[in-house]
Write a protein that holds these residues in place. Structure first.
Motif, PDB file in Angstrom:
ATOM      1  N   ASN A 141      -0.307 -11.825   7.387  1.00 12.94           N
ATOM      2  CA  ASN A 141      -0.951 -10.844   6.513  1.00 12.94           C
ATOM      3  C   ASN A 141      -2.290 -11.432   6.096  1.00 12.94           C
ATOM      4  O   ASN A 141      -2.415 -12.046   5.037  1.00 12.94           O
ATOM      5  CB  ASN A 141      -0.062 -10.558   5.299  1.00 12.94           C
ATOM      6  CG  ASN A 141      -0.571  -9.407   4.461  1.00 12.94           C
ATOM      7  OD1 ASN A 141      -1.651  -8.897   4.704  1.00 12.94           O
ATOM      8  ND2 ASN A 141       0.199  -9.009   3.468  1.00 12.94           N
ATOM      9  N   GLY A 161       0.506  -7.567   9.420  1.00 10.97           N
ATOM     10  CA  GLY A 161       0.443  -6.505   8.431  1.00 10.97           C
ATOM     11  C   GLY A 161      -0.814  -6.571   7.598  1.00 10.97           C
ATOM     12  O   GLY A 161      -1.504  -7.596   7.536  1.00 10.97           O
ATOM     13  N   MET A 162      -1.115  -5.465   6.967  1.00  9.92           N
ATOM     14  CA  MET A 162      -2.224  -5.346   6.029  1.00  9.92           C
ATOM     15  C   MET A 162      -2.032  -4.058   5.255  1.00  9.92           C
ATOM     16  O   MET A 162      -1.842  -2.998   5.846  1.00  9.92           O
ATOM     17  CB  MET A 162      -3.569  -5.306   6.772  1.00  9.92           C
ATOM     18  CG  MET A 162      -4.785  -5.106   5.865  1.00  9.92           C
ATOM     19  SD  MET A 162      -6.110  -4.243   6.751  1.00  9.92           S
ATOM     20  CE  MET A 162      -5.370  -2.628   7.016  1.00  9.92           C
ATOM     21  N   MET A 163      -2.032  -4.147   3.955  1.00  6.40           N
ATOM     22  CA  MET A 163      -1.923  -2.943   3.140  1.00  6.40           C
ATOM     23  C   MET A 163      -3.192  -2.111   3.269  1.00  6.40           C
ATOM     24  O   MET A 163      -4.306  -2.613   3.050  1.00  6.40           O
ATOM     25  CB  MET A 163      -1.690  -3.314   1.682  1.00  6.40           C
ATOM     26  CG  MET A 163      -0.337  -3.943   1.403  1.00  6.40           C
ATOM     27  SD  MET A 163       1.040  -2.779   1.532  1.00  6.40           S
ATOM     28  CE  MET A 163       0.911  -1.938  -0.045  1.00  6.40           C
ATOM     29  N   LEU A 164      -3.038  -0.842   3.622  1.00 10.63           N
ATOM     30  CA  LEU A 164      -4.176   0.068   3.564  1.00 10.63           C
ATOM     31  C   LEU A 164      -4.612   0.229   2.115  1.00 10.63           C
ATOM     32  O   LEU A 164      -5.795   0.273   1.796  1.00 10.63           O
ATOM     33  CB  LEU A 164      -3.794   1.426   4.168  1.00 10.63           C
ATOM     34  CG  LEU A 164      -4.801   2.563   3.983  1.00 10.63           C
ATOM     35  CD1 LEU A 164      -6.150   2.226   4.607  1.00 10.63           C
ATOM     36  CD2 LEU A 164      -4.251   3.866   4.566  1.00 10.63           C
ATOM     37  N   ARG A 189     -10.269  -0.996   6.687  1.00 11.37           N
ATOM     38  CA  ARG A 189      -8.810  -1.105   6.718  1.00 11.37           C
ATOM     39  C   ARG A 189      -8.219  -0.232   7.833  1.00 11.37           C
ATOM     40  O   ARG A 189      -7.345  -0.675   8.584  1.00 11.37           O
ATOM     41  CB  ARG A 189      -8.207  -0.688   5.374  1.00 11.37           C
ATOM     42  CG  ARG A 189      -8.797  -1.344   4.139  1.00 11.37           C
ATOM     43  CD  ARG A 189      -8.657  -2.833   4.095  1.00 11.37           C
ATOM     44  NE  ARG A 189      -7.416  -3.297   3.502  1.00 11.37           N
ATOM     45  CZ  ARG A 189      -7.157  -4.573   3.207  1.00 11.37           C
ATOM     46  NH1 ARG A 189      -8.045  -5.514   3.475  1.00 11.37           N
ATOM     47  NH2 ARG A 189      -5.996  -4.922   2.673  1.00 11.37           N
ATOM     48  N   ILE A 193      -5.904  -1.175  11.373  1.00 14.07           N
ATOM     49  CA  ILE A 193      -4.646  -0.550  11.793  1.00 14.07           C
ATOM     50  C   ILE A 193      -4.784   0.008  13.206  1.00 14.07           C
ATOM     51  O   ILE A 193      -3.880  -0.128  14.040  1.00 14.07           O
ATOM     52  CB  ILE A 193      -4.230   0.554  10.800  1.00 14.07           C
ATOM     53  CG1 ILE A 193      -4.006  -0.042   9.408  1.00 14.07           C
ATOM     54  CG2 ILE A 193      -2.975   1.278  11.283  1.00 14.07           C
ATOM     55  CD1 ILE A 193      -3.802   0.994   8.322  1.00 14.07           C
ATOM     56  N   THR A 205       2.063  -1.719   7.140  1.00 17.00           N
ATOM     57  CA  THR A 205       0.978  -1.342   6.231  1.00 17.00           C
ATOM     58  C   THR A 205       1.599  -0.642   5.030  1.00 17.00           C
ATOM     59  O   THR A 205       2.816  -0.674   4.845  1.00 17.00           O
ATOM     60  CB  THR A 205      -0.082  -0.480   6.943  1.00 17.00           C
ATOM     61  OG1 THR A 205      -1.193  -0.270   6.058  1.00 17.00           O
ATOM     62  CG2 THR A 205       0.476   0.859   7.389  1.00 17.00           C
ATOM     63  N   ILE A 225      -2.285   6.921   7.935  1.00 15.16           N
ATOM     64  CA  ILE A 225      -1.362   6.010   8.613  1.00 15.16           C
ATOM     65  C   ILE A 225      -0.596   6.765   9.692  1.00 15.16           C
ATOM     66  O   ILE A 225      -0.444   6.289  10.826  1.00 15.16           O
ATOM     67  CB  ILE A 225      -0.388   5.380   7.599  1.00 15.16           C
ATOM     68  CG1 ILE A 225      -1.145   4.476   6.626  1.00 15.16           C
ATOM     69  CG2 ILE A 225       0.706   4.598   8.324  1.00 15.16           C
ATOM     70  CD1 ILE A 225      -0.317   4.018   5.434  1.00 15.16           C
ATOM     71  N   VAL A 235       3.227   1.350  14.153  1.00 12.96           N
ATOM     72  CA  VAL A 235       3.507   1.088  12.734  1.00 12.96           C
ATOM     73  C   VAL A 235       5.016   1.001  12.542  1.00 12.96           C
ATOM     74  O   VAL A 235       5.732   1.984  12.726  1.00 12.96           O
ATOM     75  CB  VAL A 235       2.897   2.171  11.827  1.00 12.96           C
ATOM     76  CG1 VAL A 235       3.280   1.916  10.372  1.00 12.96           C
ATOM     77  CG2 VAL A 235       1.378   2.210  11.984  1.00 12.96           C
TER      78      VAL A 235
END
Length: 379
Positions: A141, A161-164, A189, A193, A205, A225, A235
């Motif tokens: 991450n 992973g990466m949070m939107l 961001r 993705i 995400t 997403i 995803v």
């Protein structure tokens, strides 16, 4: 999958309307995922707590002036990984600030002392070290990354992973959560993705709710997403995470989302997103986390028996046995999964490079055995 307009219409659902919405989402979850919820047994490796961004809610990031700002050494990384493996963890979650060397001289100096000039090269080698010297699977991450950066990390990470967080550009304005955060632009961001999809990377995400966004912007974030998943199919899970106010941050006085807001958002996420995307909510950020089950989640994310949640250090992980009991009380079992979901594991090395395939197969059998043991303990 429900439409944007229908999702927006649930903004103020409460009482019987919220109950009906959650029932609809829980039914969709049951049909897609059955009567079993999952979690990943992990150890948290906070490789560096410096960052070039300054999010208004973050206590993970330390100023270079702080005596606590650092990079973990290779010895510290392996010590933590070995301790996690001894407790039967299977995931090594590498979490870190974004490109601190591009803003802070201290980060450049610490990297140079380690023999590196950038964080991502150091991250790559520490993931490789964990793969070489332990039984764990790295999950990375590292924030917003380019196509080439993701491609370089893929052989040493079973998933990434990466949070939107949110697609709202309003949050970039002065006084808002993402002001002075070059890596938190929605375009950057979303591009990460998308590039992960092009590279067949099993990707996590999610959205962070309660940071100043509108309900419509939450819905549009989930749609963004969904669109990228429909294009690439990569995803594996979407996290619905609630903002928690922390002393010493710019947003310390901001109101937190309540339980109904979380349930409403979880339910709408389940109904917006394709069935093959897992819906996850962290159990340590809500005392009544069991309520999430009836709102449509099927996963609790990573839970560590060793390391704290460095992003929310004031919120201790619940005992895995307690989470299992919460599931059992509502008629569900709890099972352990790996950082990469089952459906990505058997696609002719599409998502896993050959060096990771054998490791995953070995850990799958151990996770299944641990799940049987857990269910036996509850019974």
């Amino acid at each position: 999958m429900i439409s944007v307009s229908e999702a927006i219409s649930y903004e103020f659902a409460t009482g019987p309307d919220l109950y009906a919405l959650c029932q609809q989402a829980a039914s969709a979850r049951d049909n897609a995922w059955g009567m079993q919820l999952t979690f990943s047994k992990k150890v948290f490796i906070p490789l560096t707590n410096m960052c070039r961004d300054s999010c208004g809610y973050c206590t993970f990031v330390q100023s270079p002036d702080s005596i606590h700002s650092n990079y973990m050494t290779p010895e510290q990384v392996l010590k933590t990984a070995h301790e996690g493996a001894a407790l039967d963890c299977k995931e090594a979650l590498f979490s870190l600030g974004e490109r601190p060397e591009e803003r802070h001289q201290k980060a450049r100096d610490l990297l140079a002392a380690l023999g590196y000039d950038n964080t991502l090269d150091y991250l790559h080698d520490q993931c490789e070290s964990v793969l070489t010297h332990t039984t764990l699977l790295p999950h990375v991450n590292a924030g917003a990354l380019s196509f080439d950066e993701l491609k370089r990390l893929k052989p040493v990470a079973a998933s990434m992973g990466m949070m939107l967080e949110n697609v709202s550009n309003e949050l970039l304005k002065k006084g808002q959560a993402h002001y002075a955060c070059p890596d938190k632009t929605p375009k950057r961001r979303l591009d990460t993705i998308e590039q992960a999809g092009r590279l067949d990377i099993a990707f996590t995400t999610g959205i962070l709710i309660g940071i100043g966004e509108s309900w419509e912007e939450r819905v549009l974030s989930l749609i963004a997403i969904r669109d990228r998943h429909l294009a690439y199919g990569h995803v594996q899970e979407v996290i619905i995470q609630n903002f928690r106010a922390k002393a010493g941050t710019a947003m310390a006085g901001c109101q937190e989302p309540d339980l109904d807001d979380m349930k409403r958002t979880i339910a709408v996420a389940r109904l917006i997103l394709p069935d093959d995307i897992s819906i996850q909510a962290p159990p340590n950020l809500e005392v009544e986390y069991g309520s999430y089950i009836n709102a449509g989640i099927n996963d609790w994310g990573g839970i560590s028996p060793l390391t704290k949640d460095f992003i929310n250090p004031e919120r201790a992980w619940p005992q895995i046995s307690s989470v299992a009991q919460a599931c059992e009380g509502l008629g569900y079992s709890l099972a352990e999964r790996l950082t990469i979901y089952d459906r990505f594991q058997h696609q002719e090395h599409k998502y896993l490079t050959p060096n990771l395939t054998q490791r995953v197969a070995s850990l799958m059998s151990r996770a299944a055995q641990a799940s049987r043991q857990l269910q036996g303990d509850i019974a």
